[in-house]
Design an enzyme around this catalytic site. Structure first.
Site, PDB file in Angstrom:
ATOM      1  N   HIS A 168       0.202  -0.464  -4.722  1.00  0.00           N
ATOM      2  CA  HIS A 168      -0.299   0.514  -5.021  1.00  0.00           C
ATOM      3  C   HIS A 168       1.920   0.941  -5.617  1.00  0.00           C
ATOM      4  O   HIS A 168       2.182   1.192  -6.730  1.00  0.00           O
ATOM      5  CB  HIS A 168      -0.241   2.114  -5.096  1.00  0.00           C
ATOM      6  N   ASP A 198      -4.837  -2.612  -0.625  1.00  0.00           N
ATOM      7  CA  ASP A 198      -3.523  -2.379  -0.678  1.00  0.00           C
ATOM      8  C   ASP A 198      -2.043  -2.659  -0.732  1.00  0.00           C
ATOM      9  O   ASP A 198      -1.428  -2.227   0.390  1.00  0.00           O
ATOM     10  CB  ASP A 198      -3.394  -0.714  -0.405  1.00  0.00           C
ATOM     11  N   SER A 303       4.947   4.776   1.428  1.00  0.00           N
ATOM     12  CA  SER A 303       4.384   4.324   1.192  1.00  0.00           C
ATOM     13  C   SER A 303       4.819   2.844   1.254  1.00  0.00           C
ATOM     14  O   SER A 303       6.258   2.727   1.032  1.00  0.00           O
ATOM     15  CB  SER A 303       3.601   4.204  -0.475  1.00  0.00           C
TER      16      SER A 303
END
Length: 360
Positions: A168, A198, A303
């Protein structure tokens, strides 16, 4: 340790009469030390020419010592060198892949099925030591999107510039750049993606000599273990936070839609946990994975960054965090101690697929 034992009577006269079984021994010459004048008078006794010569066929008694075995030649060249390095690296655990990489120039991931000591043994658990050892292996990732930019983090896994991050972070990007801990900025190409986990693998253009992280063993992680997170929250490269593993095997659901949640570039990636939505709606296209839960402070930009154990090994890729309010509300935005990371064993199992260029 191998110890040598001599049995009682092993060197006794087999005839049992107490006589010397070797009556004709030739005394060997002892080298004279020219620097020791006191021993010079003994030089003439080294060999006595008046002693009779030994018989042509000496007595058939067992020799006092086993005969010398012919020496075997050692293998030389690159193969022997690689074998020696591999054995030495294996002795300290988990370093064989990195040692082989440095000798052959191949991008081999420094990986281990057990925990290695990236930080000195005496400093195990030291946050400062972990940060010093692992920070050069974490980069800031900036992706240019149709509606702005997104900022995340990535873990360097080879000296040639392979970097693991979240899908993402780079999904839908028209261009990707990475900045390493020394301040250098590189253009990056997306090698492979796996939205179902992911995960994404990117490669820096023209990079060499980077420090790869050691990928540990997430199966050995226990609730309560100390962990350190390194990433680039809000573009603050190399930010270090710490905490513990607060839970394991959490079912975390994230969006697989490359445009979901990225329009404003605020890093508030939507995810679901326990039947609740956090940071917005994940949409209809989602995937669920088992995650490591941590109370180490994770914020937008973490992230794709590293979750690290007390020995300095990467045990997870940080992927989701819950913020109580929108990032624009500075009075209440930020981590509330609810963060999730993809276990590194899940990542390692997916690495070959990512390297093959798979886009899913």
């Amino acid at each position: 340790m191998t110890e040598s034992f001599r049995r009682s009577g092993a060197y006794e006269d087999p005839r049992g009469d107490g006589q010397d079984p070797f009556p004709y021994r030739q005394q060997q010459a002892s080298p004279v030390n020219p620097g020791n004048a006191g021993n010079a008078g003994n030089a003439g006794n080294a060999v006595n020419p008046e002693w009779p010569a030994p018989p042509a066929h000496p007595p058939a008694y067992p020799p006092a010592y086993p005969p010398a075995q012919p020496s075997k030649k050692r293998a030389k060249g690159p193969v022997a060198l690689l074998a020696a390095v591999a054995i030495a690296a294996a002795a300290v655990g988990g370093g064989t892949a990195f040692a082989f990489q440095e000798l052959t120039g191949k991008d081999t991931v420094a990986s281990s099925s057990t925990s290695t000591n990236v930080v000195p043994t005496g400093r195990r658990g030291s946050i400062a030591a972990i940060a010093k050892a692992v920070s050069p292996s974490v980069a800031e990732i900036t992706a240019t999107l149709a509606g702005g930019t997104s900022t995340g983090s990535g873990v360097i896994i080879s000296s040639g510039g392979e970097i693991l991050t979240n899908n993402h972070v780079i999904a839908g990007a028209s261009s990707v750049k990475a900045r390493t801990s020394d301040g250098k900025t590189y253009t990056a190409q997306v090698v492979g993606t796996d939205s179902s986990k992911d995960l994404a693998l990117i490669k820096l253009d023209g990079a060499s000599g980077l420090k790869p992280a050691a990928l540990g063993n997430s199966d050995g992680v226990a609730v309560g273990d100390q962990v350190v997170a390194i990433g680039s929250p809000e573009g603050l490269t190399g930010t270090v936070t710490s905490g513990i593993v607060s839970a394991l095997d959490r079912d975390v659901t994230v969006s697989t839609d490359e445009n979901q949640g990225q329009g404003q570039g605020d890093g508030q990636w939507p995810f679901e946990f326990g039947g609740r939505h956090f940071n917005g709606d994940t949409g209809s296209s989602t995937t669920t994975y088992k995650a490591i839960q941590t109370d180490a402070s994770l914020n937008p930009g973490n992230s794709g960054g590293a979750l690290i154990d007390a020995n300095g090994n990467i045990i997870g890729i940080n992927s989701a965090m819950y913020s109580a309010a929108a990032a624009s509300d500075s009075s209440s935005a930020g981590s509330v101690g609810l963060g999730f990371a993809i276990p590194i064993n899940t990542v390692k199992a997916d690495l070959a697929k990512l390297r093959s260029g798979s886009q899913s």
